[in-house]
Every structure is written in C-alpha cells, then in structure tokens.
Design a protein around this motif. Sequence first.
Motif, PDB file in Angstrom:
ATOM      1  N   MET A 531      -1.178  14.628  -2.083  1.00 26.32           N
ATOM      2  CA  MET A 531      -0.058  14.865  -1.406  1.00 26.32           C
ATOM      3  C   MET A 531       0.093  13.644  -0.975  1.00 26.32           C
ATOM      4  O   MET A 531      -0.615  13.503   0.354  1.00 26.32           O
ATOM      5  CB  MET A 531       0.725  16.086  -1.471  1.00 26.32           C
ATOM      6  N   GLY A 532       1.070  12.453  -0.385  1.00 28.91           N
ATOM      7  CA  GLY A 532       1.356  11.600   0.976  1.00 28.91           C
ATOM      8  C   GLY A 532       0.348  10.359   1.480  1.00 28.91           C
ATOM      9  O   GLY A 532       0.244  10.006   1.914  1.00 28.91           O
ATOM     10  N   GLY A 533      -0.337  10.194  -0.165  1.00 30.60           N
ATOM     11  CA  GLY A 533      -0.898   8.866  -0.540  1.00 30.60           C
ATOM     12  C   GLY A 533      -0.066   7.986   0.149  1.00 30.60           C
ATOM     13  O   GLY A 533       0.218   7.271  -0.211  1.00 30.60           O
ATOM     14  N   SER A 534      -1.018   6.911   1.243  1.00 32.98           N
ATOM     15  CA  SER A 534      -0.521   5.784   1.346  1.00 32.98           C
ATOM     16  C   SER A 534      -1.210   4.395   1.808  1.00 32.98           C
ATOM     17  O   SER A 534      -2.725   4.584   1.076  1.00 32.98           O
ATOM     18  CB  SER A 534      -0.022   5.957   3.189  1.00 32.98           C
ATOM     19  N   GLY A 535      -1.007   3.377   2.017  1.00 34.52           N
ATOM     20  CA  GLY A 535      -1.384   2.683   2.017  1.00 34.52           C
ATOM     21  C   GLY A 535      -2.767   2.200   3.418  1.00 34.52           C
ATOM     22  O   GLY A 535      -2.509   2.996   4.157  1.00 34.52           O
ATOM     23  N   TRP A 536      -3.594   1.035   3.066  1.00 34.81           N
ATOM     24  CA  TRP A 536      -4.884   1.655   4.669  1.00 34.81           C
ATOM     25  C   TRP A 536      -4.594   1.069   5.498  1.00 34.81           C
ATOM     26  O   TRP A 536      -4.883   1.178   6.894  1.00 34.81           O
ATOM     27  CB  TRP A 536      -5.906  -0.080   4.142  1.00 34.81           C
ATOM     28  N   THR A 537      -2.841  -0.251   5.675  1.00 33.52           N
ATOM     29  CA  THR A 537      -2.704  -0.071   7.216  1.00 33.52           C
ATOM     30  C   THR A 537      -2.561   1.067   7.807  1.00 33.52           C
ATOM     31  O   THR A 537      -2.206   0.905   9.633  1.00 33.52           O
ATOM     32  CB  THR A 537      -2.167  -1.683   6.873  1.00 33.52           C
ATOM     33  N   PHE A 575     -12.685   5.590  -5.915  1.00 31.18           N
ATOM     34  CA  PHE A 575     -13.649   5.043  -5.521  1.00 31.18           C
ATOM     35  C   PHE A 575     -11.905   4.303  -4.540  1.00 31.18           C
ATOM     36  O   PHE A 575     -11.985   3.146  -3.901  1.00 31.18           O
ATOM     37  CB  PHE A 575     -14.191   4.207  -5.608  1.00 31.18           C
ATOM     38  N   GLU A 576     -10.992   3.777  -5.778  1.00 30.78           N
ATOM     39  CA  GLU A 576      -9.957   3.177  -5.179  1.00 30.78           C
ATOM     40  C   GLU A 576      -8.684   3.537  -4.172  1.00 30.78           C
ATOM     41  O   GLU A 576      -8.640   3.166  -3.427  1.00 30.78           O
ATOM     42  CB  GLU A 576      -8.662   3.557  -6.474  1.00 30.78           C
ATOM     43  N   ARG A 577      -8.984   4.824  -4.291  1.00 22.72           N
ATOM     44  CA  ARG A 577      -7.913   5.621  -3.167  1.00 22.72           C
ATOM     45  C   ARG A 577      -9.201   6.253  -1.872  1.00 22.72           C
ATOM     46  O   ARG A 577      -8.361   5.366  -0.674  1.00 22.72           O
ATOM     47  CB  ARG A 577      -7.571   6.976  -3.654  1.00 22.72           C
ATOM     48  N   GLY A 578     -10.418   6.381  -2.138  1.00 22.81           N
ATOM     49  CA  GLY A 578     -11.281   6.681  -1.225  1.00 22.81           C
ATOM     50  C   GLY A 578     -11.458   6.014  -0.091  1.00 22.81           C
ATOM     51  O   GLY A 578     -11.841   5.929   0.524  1.00 22.81           O
ATOM     52  N   PHE A 579     -11.658   4.759  -0.885  1.00 27.58           N
ATOM     53  CA  PHE A 579     -11.936   3.053  -0.148  1.00 27.58           C
ATOM     54  C   PHE A 579     -11.372   2.089  -0.279  1.00 27.58           C
ATOM     55  O   PHE A 579     -11.112   1.645   1.135  1.00 27.58           O
ATOM     56  CB  PHE A 579     -13.695   2.549  -0.926  1.00 27.58           C
ATOM     57  N   LEU A 618     -19.481  -2.229  -0.387  1.00 28.32           N
ATOM     58  CA  LEU A 618     -19.016  -1.270  -0.639  1.00 28.32           C
ATOM     59  C   LEU A 618     -20.449  -1.393  -2.046  1.00 28.32           C
ATOM     60  O   LEU A 618     -20.395  -0.953  -2.720  1.00 28.32           O
ATOM     61  CB  LEU A 618     -18.552  -0.488  -0.755  1.00 28.32           C
ATOM     62  N   GLN A 619     -19.882  -2.915  -3.077  1.00 29.40           N
ATOM     63  CA  GLN A 619     -20.276  -2.806  -4.256  1.00 29.40           C
ATOM     64  C   GLN A 619     -22.238  -2.400  -3.841  1.00 29.40           C
ATOM     65  O   GLN A 619     -22.290  -2.675  -5.237  1.00 29.40           O
ATOM     66  CB  GLN A 619     -20.048  -4.102  -4.429  1.00 29.40           C
ATOM     67  N   ARG A 620     -23.042  -2.981  -3.390  1.00 29.15           N
ATOM     68  CA  ARG A 620     -24.346  -3.038  -3.664  1.00 29.15           C
ATOM     69  C   ARG A 620     -24.481  -1.430  -3.929  1.00 29.15           C
ATOM     70  O   ARG A 620     -25.522  -0.996  -4.355  1.00 29.15           O
ATOM     71  CB  ARG A 620     -24.823  -3.105  -2.350  1.00 29.15           C
ATOM     72  N   PRO A 626     -11.373  -1.668  -5.181  1.00 33.68           N
ATOM     73  CA  PRO A 626     -10.845  -2.818  -5.364  1.00 33.68           C
ATOM     74  C   PRO A 626     -10.058  -3.325  -3.715  1.00 33.68           C
ATOM     75  O   PRO A 626     -10.286  -2.581  -2.745  1.00 33.68           O
ATOM     76  CB  PRO A 626      -8.931  -2.505  -6.057  1.00 33.68           C
ATOM     77  N   PRO A 627     -10.185  -5.197  -4.154  1.00 30.26           N
ATOM     78  CA  PRO A 627      -9.927  -6.006  -2.879  1.00 30.26           C
ATOM     79  C   PRO A 627      -8.129  -6.418  -2.097  1.00 30.26           C
ATOM     80  O   PRO A 627      -8.074  -5.302  -2.882  1.00 30.26           O
ATOM     81  CB  PRO A 627     -10.286  -7.611  -3.213  1.00 30.26           C
ATOM     82  N   VAL A 628      -8.145  -6.185  -1.417  1.00 26.28           N
ATOM     83  CA  VAL A 628      -7.455  -6.356  -0.747  1.00 26.28           C
ATOM     84  C   VAL A 628      -6.233  -7.356  -0.243  1.00 26.28           C
ATOM     85  O   VAL A 628      -5.678  -7.700  -0.101  1.00 26.28           O
ATOM     86  CB  VAL A 628      -6.998  -5.455   1.044  1.00 26.28           C
ATOM     87  N   MET A 629      -7.446  -7.966  -0.762  1.00 23.30           N
ATOM     88  CA  MET A 629      -6.853 -10.412  -0.488  1.00 23.30           C
ATOM     89  C   MET A 629      -8.122 -11.185  -1.591  1.00 23.30           C
ATOM     90  O   MET A 629      -9.067 -10.684  -2.212  1.00 23.30           O
ATOM     91  CB  MET A 629      -7.020 -10.849   0.839  1.00 23.30           C
TER      92      MET A 629
END
Length: 649
Positions: A531-537, A575-579, A618-620, A626-629
């Motif tokens: 519920m209410g998920g949004s972007g990293w910024t 990890f996609e949502r959480g990180f 984090l990949q270590r 997923p990257p953001v750029m």
Amino acid sequence: APLTMMDGSARWGCGLSSVTAAGVMLAILHTTTAIAPTEPLYDAINVWPMPTSITLCKASGLGKCLGPHAVISPTITVTVAPSCGGMDGATQAMLTALVTEAVTLGTSFKPSPRTYNEPPYAAPDAFCLSRCSLDADCGKGGHCYVPSERRWNSTTACSPSTQYAAGCGCCVLTPTLPSIPKLTVTCGTKTSTTSTSDVDVEGSYTLDATSGGITVLASTANGAANGIATLAQLLRFDTSLRVHVLDFLPVAIDDTPRYSWRGYMLDTSRHFIPTAEILQLIDGMYAAKLNIFHWHVVDSPSFPLSSAAYPELAAEGSWSRTNATVYSTVDIASVMQRAKERFIKVVVEIDTPAHTLAIAKSHPEMMTDCWEWMATGRYKTDVDSDDCMAIDPTNAAARKMVATLLTEVASLEGSSDFVHIGGDEVKFPCWNSSASIAAHVLTTYGDLTSESFARLQAEWTANVSCAAVKASGKRPVLWQPTTKGPGDPAWDGALPSDAVYMIWLNAQSAQSYAHNGSDVVYTTPFYVAGMGGSGWTHVYNAQIMPTGLTPEEEKHVLGAEICMWGETMGPGNVFERGFQIGAAAAENFWRDVSPTSGPGSAAGLGTSTRYNAFLCHLQRFGINAPPVMPSDCEVATAPERQAPPPGPP
C-alpha cells in the motif's frame, strides 16, 4: 560557463533544454568555453549514506595530497582492539570478520561515459600528486594511473575532448600503487587526531586514512561496524589491477547518525519470504547503516512463525501447511545470528487483536463470532477485508495464548530491547456483532459507542500485550491505535509510559505524541511496497522531524522506518522494492537531507550516481537491486590480491 546544479556541482550541456528531476527544474545551458569541470568536495566520496563530515587532503592542516593507494588483503595488517569486544571476544571476532569482508569482497561500478572528464579525477584541484593523461605527463620514472572504470577505451585513457586541460589520471611515482600497511579498529571515548568531536554517540565513529594506515575509532562496537561499512564503500575495486584502491589520502571522516532508530520492516505473512533472502536483506541493511530489523512475521493471510507452545498455529495457519512456508526454530535462530553479526537489532511483531484471521485456522473458538457480519456487512473488500476478523478480547484462552507468544519472541536469543505488539485496525462493528462481547462492553463501559469499544481495545493492549512484554523486561512498540493521538480519552494513560508509537495514520500524530512525552517512530512516507509504494526520491526527501517541537521534545522522535508490506512484494522482488527504492531512505535516516540543495540532494545528478554506485555495492551480498541510472556493475567475490604495474594508460 558551467551550470551550477542544485547539489552544487557543475555540468555541461549540448544545447539549450530543460529536464525535470525529483520535481526540480534544471536548466541545461550551451557553452563552448574551454573550462575544466569543477566538482564539489563530496563528489569525491561515493558513500551511502553520506557521512556527516568529510575532510580531504586539500583542506589546510590535513597534509599534502598523496594520491591513490592500494589496500591488499594478504599484506595489510588488521587489528581489532580488545576494547571492542566482550569478555568472550565474540564481538571482536565479528568486527574482524566485517573488516576481512570489506578488504576481500569487491564490486566495480562503471557509470555511463561522458564527453567531459569524469569527476572526481577531472577536477583541476584533484587530490593526487598531479594530473595526467599519459605516463609522459608524470616525468621520468612516473606512471599515470587511470582507474579501470574510467578509461575511455582499450587504447586511450581519457576522453578525446580537447576542451579541458585536466587529465583523467593520477601520477604515481612507483611502478605499482603504494599500499597501505595496516588497518586498526579501536573502541573508546577519546577524540580522533583529525576530528573535533567526541565519538561517544551510539553508532558514531571516526575514520582516518593516511599512507601509514587506516584507523576506525568508535565508542561502541555498533559505531565501529558503521565505520567498517563506510570503509567498504571507500575501497574501490580496480578490475585491471585486481586490488582495492583508496583514491584520496589523507582523508578524515567524522560521522554521527541523527536518528537512533533506522528501521526496515519486512512483512512475511502476505507472501512467505525464504530465510535466505531475509539473511541477504540483513546484509544490505548493514551496508546502508540501517540498524533495526522489524519482522512483521504474522498477519491475517498466514501464520508462518514456529511456536513451541502453540505449534498448531503454523501447522494450520501457514500458506502450505507444511514446513516449506514455516520459519522453524533453526530459521529464526539464523536470522537472529545474522543480525547479531551485522550489529542489527531485531524487533519481532505479533500483531493482535486484529490482523489475526490466520489464527482462526487452528483456534476458531478464540475468534470473535462476526463471520456473518463479515459476509453481509459490505465492509472494505480490498487488502483489509480479512483483517476485519479480530480475536475475542474477552476469551481467557486467547488472552493466555497471545501473552505466551509475546513472551516467546521476547525471549529469543539475540532479541532487542523492543517487542512489537501490533495493535491497529480493529473494526469495532465486528466486536459489536458478537452478543457476548457487546454485553461485556455495555456492562463494563456503559454503552456501545465507538469510544467504549476503543476502551476495550486499550484494555487488551495494556493488560495482555503490553503486560507480557513488560514482564519480559522489554519495551512495547505498537502502531498508533487512534488518529487522535494524545487526547483520545479511551487511550490517554492506558499504556506504559515507555511505549513506542509507530506513526502511520497522519503526520500530525508524530508531533502530538512527541509533544506529550512519548517516543515515536515515523513510517507514513516510507511505505515502499504494498500500500502506498512510491519512488526512491520520495523516501529520500521525506521530512522526518515534525515542526514545532522544542529541542527536548525532538529527542522523542527516535527515527523512521522503511515499510515493506507484502501485498505486491514476494520472493524475487524483495530487493527491487526494498533496496532500489527503500535504501534511499537510509541517507534520510542518517543525516539531514535537503530536497533542493547541498551534497545530499536528490535533485542533483551527483546524488543519483552515488546511489546507483551503492546499489552496485550491494551486489557483493547477492542483492540484485535494479539500477536507477545507466551503468555497469561487476562483482569479484574472490579477487586476486596482486598489484601489477599500472601499465600504459
């Protein structure tokens, strides 16, 4: 002239245009002037969350700039002082393991190539002996060291642009990079030789690196672990040399978290999350300096928690009704142990009296008899539909069961000082539809108003949930039970004074509770899944501290928490949502963040690149967020530790 970005950095454009990033309009201007880029001090340090104070070699009094140095794991001497360990030396051993990991595991991050010289190596006042593009630029016997990820191509070190005078490499005076001989971790309350403040705040540390060695100093083992996590990001793995490189010497970091509660909540009821993914999540929390793992382990959809006293709860209430979707005692112990090794506190939640439908699979006699109301009452039919079912608060067996479950999780080895008791979203019409509960409320509280049913909920929360937690020597944590906050007559004075309220209904409640002297943790803007998920910024720029509080009242704002609700999150996209989204909040939890200016601004491209580099870091741990750029990330889990000559640029 270069355009000064919102984060203070300078950028060049290829014409006149404009783009919108994080809600801020950035104008890109045309220029043909041959001026070398000028980057802010903080662009030289790719660490997430950004430390609160960094001093690099160009600062007066810190010493001359020495350029890049190698950190080679077989040759560097690592010492973790006994002051950082307990009587059995276990803490000292855990810190040693973190140091070994920092100098052994490697990730190589390559940002998108650009036509101008890439910071920080392009800055004319860059932090090395001198700038270079070729070996010839460094004089007789010198070599031009260019980081592997910044090389333009296999034959040319630097961008073919001729507009800018600064080279992209650093001159070194030896065939190989000089190496740092030792790394020391010490715990105490004295000041660092280069910092101005005492390192006696929980979680704080100083990190000083010179050609003679690297020193991490903290007052607690938790602070030392934070310092090691920072060091792991400072060490850039060079894929050509196959060594870790510390690019700027000397460097001094004096770092203190603003908030003591930097939480991450994971819902494992709506979807079962494998234990292996939870362990990786804890690894990532350590890297981001998140220190509270809030395990929302059970809820209405399923009861996956193994209980010694009530094994039937998981046997009947888990998704598969097999061990495949149950956290066994071994699984639980492994989560607690991994958190201990990463210096993270675990807060387990047993949510009652609502959010308990899964209990009805094995104990329907403990539930409110409101099945007909649920079927005909036309209440919400979205994600909360099953949550309308609540335990019968007058049932003696139910009261005993919940108290026992809370006592069990409070006694888990390695558990924190807190136990979460849930406590939200009781639907009073459900209770009112039960003749026995309605009669109890009428007799006890005088009427059947919502306030009377709220008093019944407060009685349960105080005398069942809070009482069990307090009897176990722990502090109760609960979701704020009322939109009114302090001033609700049903709740005022009902709960222990040391109860911690998680704010989720409205931001004003955070101010009200803190003003009233209660500790709070803010979650409202940090729902990153479900519920209410949004972007990293969004989570990066969200304001945590309420306005209008005195300095003393602000101390009651313990911090904030990322909430990973399970409606849209399950195995494979944790990890996609959480990180990718949630980890952005880690910097917000650690330090003051301005949405429009400064080195930590999400409006500036420098912050996006730095965050992207952290997602690669984090990949270590096997966390594929997923990257953001645009970028490339390489993982070297067992890198060779030799330092061959830099070779031709």
